[in-house]
Design a protein around this motif. Structure first.
Motif, mmCIF file in Angstrom:
data_model
loop_
_atom_site.group_PDB
_atom_site.id
_atom_site.type_symbol
_atom_site.label_atom_id
_atom_site.label_comp_id
_atom_site.label_asym_id
_atom_site.label_seq_id
_atom_site.Cartn_x
_atom_site.Cartn_y
_atom_site.Cartn_z
ATOM 1 N N TRP A 27 0.852 -1.204 -0.060
ATOM 2 C CA TRP A 27 -0.224 0.103 -0.172
ATOM 3 C C TRP A 27 0.958 1.221 0.132
ATOM 4 C CZ3 TRP A 27 1.416 2.849 4.055
ATOM 5 C CH2 TRP A 27 2.077 2.045 5.225
ATOM 6 N N ALA A 28 0.254 2.524 -0.523
ATOM 7 C CA ALA A 28 0.925 3.738 -0.371
ATOM 8 C C ALA A 28 0.030 4.727 -0.122
ATOM 9 C CB ALA A 28 1.600 4.242 -1.780
ATOM 10 N N HIS A 66 -4.604 -6.857 -8.731
ATOM 11 C CA HIS A 66 -5.737 -6.284 -8.410
ATOM 12 C C HIS A 66 -5.429 -4.814 -7.459
ATOM 13 C CE1 HIS A 66 -7.386 -10.159 -9.049
ATOM 14 N NE2 HIS A 66 -8.808 -9.508 -9.290
ATOM 15 N N ALA A 67 -6.365 -4.053 -7.505
ATOM 16 C CA ALA A 67 -5.899 -2.910 -6.620
ATOM 17 C C ALA A 67 -6.985 -2.257 -6.031
ATOM 18 C CB ALA A 67 -5.392 -1.781 -7.357
ATOM 19 N N ARG A 68 -6.991 -1.528 -4.844
ATOM 20 C CA ARG A 68 -8.360 -0.789 -4.188
ATOM 21 C C ARG A 68 -7.783 0.507 -3.682
ATOM 22 N NH1 ARG A 68 -8.616 -4.311 -0.172
ATOM 23 N NH2 ARG A 68 -10.662 -5.242 -0.838
ATOM 24 N N SER A 99 -10.382 -4.071 -7.777
ATOM 25 C CA SER A 99 -10.633 -4.455 -9.160
ATOM 26 C C SER A 99 -9.474 -5.007 -9.889
ATOM 27 C CB SER A 99 -10.975 -3.008 -9.488
ATOM 28 O OG SER A 99 -11.904 -2.293 -9.152
ATOM 29 N N PRO A 100 -9.708 -5.764 -10.768
ATOM 30 C CA PRO A 100 -8.565 -6.356 -11.518
ATOM 31 C C PRO A 100 -7.643 -5.380 -12.426
ATOM 32 C CG PRO A 100 -10.605 -7.099 -12.675
ATOM 33 C CD PRO A 100 -10.916 -6.265 -11.466
ATOM 34 N N LEU A 101 -6.441 -5.630 -12.497
ATOM 35 C CA LEU A 101 -5.592 -4.646 -13.075
ATOM 36 C C LEU A 101 -4.870 -5.467 -14.547
ATOM 37 C CD1 LEU A 101 -3.664 -2.723 -10.553
ATOM 38 C CD2 LEU A 101 -5.824 -2.022 -11.629
ATOM 39 N N LYS A 102 -4.581 -4.606 -15.623
ATOM 40 C CA LYS A 102 -3.707 -5.330 -16.546
ATOM 41 C C LYS A 102 -2.394 -4.651 -16.488
ATOM 42 C CE LYS A 102 -7.556 -6.146 -19.585
ATOM 43 N NZ LYS A 102 -8.186 -5.686 -20.727
ATOM 44 N N GLY A 103 -1.471 -5.261 -17.159
ATOM 45 C CA GLY A 103 -0.134 -4.650 -17.078
ATOM 46 C C GLY A 103 0.006 -3.652 -18.328
ATOM 47 N N ARG A 117 -5.440 6.253 -0.005
ATOM 48 C CA ARG A 117 -4.503 5.074 0.156
ATOM 49 C C ARG A 117 -4.691 3.889 -1.029
ATOM 50 N NH1 ARG A 117 -6.531 2.258 4.372
ATOM 51 N NH2 ARG A 117 -7.534 0.665 3.101
ATOM 52 N N LEU A 118 -3.581 3.762 -1.784
ATOM 53 C CA LEU A 118 -3.626 2.722 -2.920
ATOM 54 C C LEU A 118 -3.247 1.450 -2.215
ATOM 55 C CD1 LEU A 118 -3.814 1.987 -5.872
ATOM 56 C CD2 LEU A 118 -1.440 2.744 -6.029
#
Length: 314
Positions: free
Chosen positions: A68-69, A96-98, A125-129, A147-148
């Motif tokens: 997290w950041a 994934h990220a929130r 949520s899903p992420l792609k490169g 906060r990521l």
């Protein structure tokens, strides 16, 4: 492009944002998340931590959990959309990220921010490169930090937090302020042309370092002139205008005029006045009537680095 992209990036470093804490930054520094501009990349550029990335990258996680950041928004406000950009991270991006947000007033420490209650504004949520991921935010809360959370680890190039600025103007009680400033809640609501750069640049914090950090129109080939409309931080009386053409050497306007607007009423603040290239101009204004918007007319076209409209809230 989603409509929220036209709103200012509340987290941008040049808008005063800061990445105040992160769980890990073994491969690439957390500060890159909020840098201006598109992420860059040079293949086969290795340092003592591996391939150099223009982004934030954590180590490979070998235990449960996630990285997290925390970002302090340079301009607190209502968040309308978030962009998570994994540019150039092709084999090392999070799956994934929130995103969560909180409001902590004053000047809290990172520990105090982490201990505050958080509201989820972007669900897991899903992420792609190597891709931009845009998420609309419907929450109406006013926030000071985001906060990521990335799951489980990896790299993110940029985090953009677009929204409407909601500053605490009480610190200006009894004092003057820049009524046009983006950081004070000003916003460009209309513009004749933004071919080369975004009009909100003219009310951004700080000084423009080059032409792209101001507002510049295409070359006008017909009649008329270019213009923009600034919604002020609040209804107020404008006493001093600063029209800055710094960096505009051969493409500055020949002249400028300012008109205040308050409902159906218009007030001449500055008649058509000659400008010089690459010059900060300051004009004392005589009008006493409060206004909510100011129209900036430039003749016939060109660019401005900054517009400052100093005065008092009515």
């Amino acid at each position: 492009m989603s409509s929220f992209h036209r709103l200012p990036d509340l987290a941008l470093r040049s808008h005063g944002g800061s990445v105040t804490a992160a769980s890990d930054e073994s491969f690439a520094e957390k500060e890159s998340l909020i840098r201006p501009g598109r992420p860059g990349f040079r293949p086969e550029t290795f340092g003592n931590k591996g391939q150099v990335y223009d982004g934030w990258e954590t180590r490979r996680r070998r235990e449960p959990g996630h990285d997290w950041a925390v970002v302090r928004l340079g301009m607190p406000g209502v968040i309308r959309g978030v962009v998570i950009d994994t540019a150039w991270f092709k084999g090392n991006y999070p799956t994934h990220a929130r995103v969560a947000a909180t409001a902590v007033e004053g000047h809290p420490s990172p520990a105090e921010v982490l201990a505050a209650p958080w509201t989820e504004i972007v669900p897991l949520s899903p992420l792609k490169g190597d891709a931009e991921h845009a998420f609309e935010v419907l929450d109406e809360g006013r926030y000071t930090h985001v906060r990521l959370d990335i799951h489980p680890d990896g790299g993110v190039a940029r985090l953009r937090v677009h929204g409407e600025v909601r500053p605490d103007l009480s610190v200006h009680d009894g004092l003057g302020l820049d009524l046009a400033a983006l950081a004070n809640g000003g916003l460009v609501t209309a513009c004749s042309d933004e071919f080369y750069s975004a009009p909100n640049n003219v009310i951004a914090p700080g000084l423009a370092r080059h032409q792209a950090e101001g507002w510049e129109t295409a070359r006008r080939r017909g009649g008329g002139n270019d213009w923009l409309v600034i919604r002020l931080a609040g209804r107020g009386v404008v006493r001093l205008a600063e029209i800055d053409t710094t960096n505009l050497l051969f493409n500055s306007p020949g002249a400028v005029a300012l008109t205040g607007v308050d409902g159906e009423r218009e007030v001449e603040l500055l008649p058509r006045t000659r400008l010089q290239p690459d010059t900060p101009h300051r004009f004392r204004l005589a009008a006493e009537e409060p206004v909510t918007h100011v129209r900036v007319d430039i003749y016939p076209d060109g660019g401005l680095a900054r517009v400052r409209l100093h005065g008092h809230l009515a």
